[in-house]
Each structure stands twice: as C-alpha cells, then as structure tokens.
Write a protein that holds these residues in place. Sequence first.
Motif, PDB file in Angstrom:
ATOM      1  N   LEU A  78      54.144  47.898  60.799  1.00 19.47           N
ATOM      2  CA  LEU A  78      52.720  47.578  62.183  1.00 19.47           C
ATOM      3  C   LEU A  78      51.634  47.939  61.026  1.00 19.47           C
ATOM      4  O   LEU A  78      50.558  47.140  61.341  1.00 19.47           O
ATOM      5  N   ILE A  79      51.644  49.530  60.303  1.00 21.03           N
ATOM      6  CA  ILE A  79      49.801  49.684  59.034  1.00 21.03           C
ATOM      7  C   ILE A  79      50.102  48.009  59.035  1.00 21.03           C
ATOM      8  O   ILE A  79      48.449  47.710  58.462  1.00 21.03           O
ATOM      9  N   VAL A  80      51.224  47.740  57.908  1.00 25.35           N
ATOM     10  CA  VAL A  80      50.849  46.623  56.641  1.00 25.35           C
ATOM     11  C   VAL A  80      50.797  45.418  57.074  1.00 25.35           C
ATOM     12  O   VAL A  80      50.191  44.575  56.997  1.00 25.35           O
ATOM     13  N   LEU A  81      50.885  45.359  58.725  1.00 23.95           N
ATOM     14  CA  LEU A  81      50.772  44.246  59.224  1.00 23.95           C
ATOM     15  C   LEU A  81      48.871  44.525  60.311  1.00 23.95           C
ATOM     16  O   LEU A  81      48.800  42.789  60.065  1.00 23.95           O
ATOM     17  N   ILE A  82      48.463  45.415  60.084  1.00 28.02           N
ATOM     18  CA  ILE A  82      47.801  45.029  61.415  1.00 28.02           C
ATOM     19  C   ILE A  82      46.299  45.318  60.401  1.00 28.02           C
ATOM     20  O   ILE A  82      45.453  44.597  59.707  1.00 28.02           O
ATOM     21  N   LEU A  83      46.902  45.748  58.287  1.00 30.75           N
ATOM     22  CA  LEU A  83      45.717  45.545  57.476  1.00 30.75           C
ATOM     23  C   LEU A  83      46.311  43.525  57.009  1.00 30.75           C
ATOM     24  O   LEU A  83      45.154  43.390  56.325  1.00 30.75           O
ATOM     25  N   MET A  84      47.274  43.544  57.103  1.00 29.99           N
ATOM     26  CA  MET A  84      47.260  41.930  56.878  1.00 29.99           C
ATOM     27  C   MET A  84      46.615  40.985  57.784  1.00 29.99           C
ATOM     28  O   MET A  84      45.853  40.053  57.234  1.00 29.99           O
ATOM     29  N   VAL A  85      46.281  40.930  59.085  1.00 30.40           N
ATOM     30  CA  VAL A  85      44.842  40.285  60.036  1.00 30.40           C
ATOM     31  C   VAL A  85      44.254  41.212  59.746  1.00 30.40           C
ATOM     32  O   VAL A  85      43.623  39.858  59.394  1.00 30.40           O
ATOM     33  N   ILE A  86      43.471  42.156  58.971  1.00 31.23           N
ATOM     34  CA  ILE A  86      42.128  41.816  58.829  1.00 31.23           C
ATOM     35  C   ILE A  86      41.861  41.549  57.483  1.00 31.23           C
ATOM     36  O   ILE A  86      40.866  41.122  57.425  1.00 31.23           O
ATOM     37  N   LEU A  87      42.769  41.537  56.885  1.00 31.80           N
ATOM     38  CA  LEU A  87      42.533  40.430  55.570  1.00 31.80           C
ATOM     39  C   LEU A  87      42.022  39.000  55.508  1.00 31.80           C
ATOM     40  O   LEU A  87      41.509  38.688  55.059  1.00 31.80           O
ATOM     41  N   ILE A  88      43.209  38.471  56.448  1.00 33.37           N
ATOM     42  CA  ILE A  88      42.806  37.391  56.920  1.00 33.37           C
ATOM     43  C   ILE A  88      41.480  36.716  56.913  1.00 33.37           C
ATOM     44  O   ILE A  88      41.470  35.717  56.980  1.00 33.37           O
ATOM     45  N   GLY A  89      41.383  37.759  59.044  1.00 37.54           N
ATOM     46  CA  GLY A  89      39.972  37.858  58.993  1.00 37.54           C
ATOM     47  C   GLY A  89      39.049  37.573  57.645  1.00 37.54           C
ATOM     48  O   GLY A  89      38.200  37.122  57.731  1.00 37.54           O
ATOM     49  N   PHE A  90      38.953  38.908  56.964  1.00 33.18           N
ATOM     50  CA  PHE A  90      37.661  38.797  55.899  1.00 33.18           C
ATOM     51  C   PHE A  90      37.884  37.613  55.656  1.00 33.18           C
ATOM     52  O   PHE A  90      36.773  37.537  55.166  1.00 33.18           O
ATOM     53  N   ILE A  91      38.789  37.146  54.569  1.00 29.06           N
ATOM     54  CA  ILE A  91      38.411  35.802  53.955  1.00 29.06           C
ATOM     55  C   ILE A  91      38.324  34.516  54.406  1.00 29.06           C
ATOM     56  O   ILE A  91      37.486  34.159  54.298  1.00 29.06           O
ATOM     57  N   THR A  92      39.168  34.868  56.138  1.00 24.55           N
ATOM     58  CA  THR A  92      37.946  33.440  56.811  1.00 24.55           C
ATOM     59  C   THR A  92      36.811  33.674  56.672  1.00 24.55           C
ATOM     60  O   THR A  92      36.155  32.991  56.590  1.00 24.55           O
ATOM     61  N   PHE A  93      36.529  34.758  57.553  1.00 25.10           N
ATOM     62  CA  PHE A  93      34.456  35.157  57.045  1.00 25.10           C
ATOM     63  C   PHE A  93      33.949  34.449  55.926  1.00 25.10           C
ATOM     64  O   PHE A  93      32.661  34.733  55.494  1.00 25.10           O
ATOM     65  N   ALA A  94      34.342  35.476  55.425  1.00 29.13           N
ATOM     66  CA  ALA A  94      33.478  35.509  53.900  1.00 29.13           C
ATOM     67  C   ALA A  94      33.569  33.809  53.385  1.00 29.13           C
ATOM     68  O   ALA A  94      32.441  33.746  52.559  1.00 29.13           O
ATOM     69  N   SER A  95      34.892  33.013  53.221  1.00 30.54           N
ATOM     70  CA  SER A  95      34.931  31.859  53.162  1.00 30.54           C
ATOM     71  C   SER A  95      33.889  31.090  53.732  1.00 30.54           C
ATOM     72  O   SER A  95      33.099  30.208  53.589  1.00 30.54           O
ATOM     73  N   GLU A  96      33.305  31.306  55.711  1.00 32.51           N
ATOM     74  CA  GLU A  96      32.696  30.416  56.441  1.00 32.51           C
ATOM     75  C   GLU A  96      31.335  31.175  55.204  1.00 32.51           C
ATOM     76  O   GLU A  96      30.554  30.017  55.570  1.00 32.51           O
ATOM     77  N   TRP A  97      31.096  32.452  54.930  1.00 34.11           N
ATOM     78  CA  TRP A  97      29.803  32.366  54.645  1.00 34.11           C
ATOM     79  C   TRP A  97      29.560  31.944  53.194  1.00 34.11           C
ATOM     80  O   TRP A  97      28.370  31.119  53.280  1.00 34.11           O
ATOM     81  N   LEU A  98      30.326  31.977  52.525  1.00 37.50           N
ATOM     82  CA  LEU A  98      30.348  30.989  51.071  1.00 37.50           C
ATOM     83  C   LEU A  98      30.190  29.847  51.400  1.00 37.50           C
ATOM     84  O   LEU A  98      28.900  29.528  50.981  1.00 37.50           O
ATOM     85  N   TYR A  99      30.674  29.263  52.054  1.00 39.91           N
ATOM     86  CA  TYR A  99      30.234  27.821  52.147  1.00 39.91           C
ATOM     87  C   TYR A  99      29.871  26.895  52.485  1.00 39.91           C
ATOM     88  O   TYR A  99      29.503  25.528  52.878  1.00 39.91           O
ATOM     89  N   SER A 100      29.113  27.608  54.227  1.00 39.27           N
ATOM     90  CA  SER A 100      28.083  27.142  55.074  1.00 39.27           C
ATOM     91  C   SER A 100      26.707  27.929  55.002  1.00 39.27           C
ATOM     92  O   SER A 100      26.518  28.077  53.649  1.00 39.27           O
TER      93      SER A 100
END
Length: 59
Positions: A37-59
């Motif tokens: 459960l901890i690993v799954l939550i960390l992966m969701v947080i990592l994917i969310g961070f990558i998504t927001f970072a790429s939106e901020w970087l490329y927009s």
Amino acid sequence: MSEKNEHPEAINEDNPMGHPEEQPTGTDGTPKFGRLLIVLILMVILIGFITFASEWLYS
C-alpha cells in the motif's frame, strides 16, 4: 487393489481428502498489505508530480 495413503494422520472429519495444512501468511495469520500500500501511494504521488511538473514546464 488397495489404495496406499502417504499421510494417514492427515485424514479426519475436517480433512477427508488428506490435504496438507495451509501455510501461514504472516506472523498472526493475516496477509501483509502495508508495504504494498505504501509503494502504491508513493507511485501515485510520483506520477502526479511528474504530470504537474511537465504541465508547468511545457506550458
């Protein structure tokens, strides 16, 4: 022709087919889901961070 049973002590009313005992899943018999459960939550947080970072970087 007689049947030969390999484990005669395993046959009783609760276990008529002579199946082996079940292996324990944890120290108290419950499955361990905490680490997964901890690993799954960390992966969701990592994917969310990558998504927001790429939106901020490329927009």
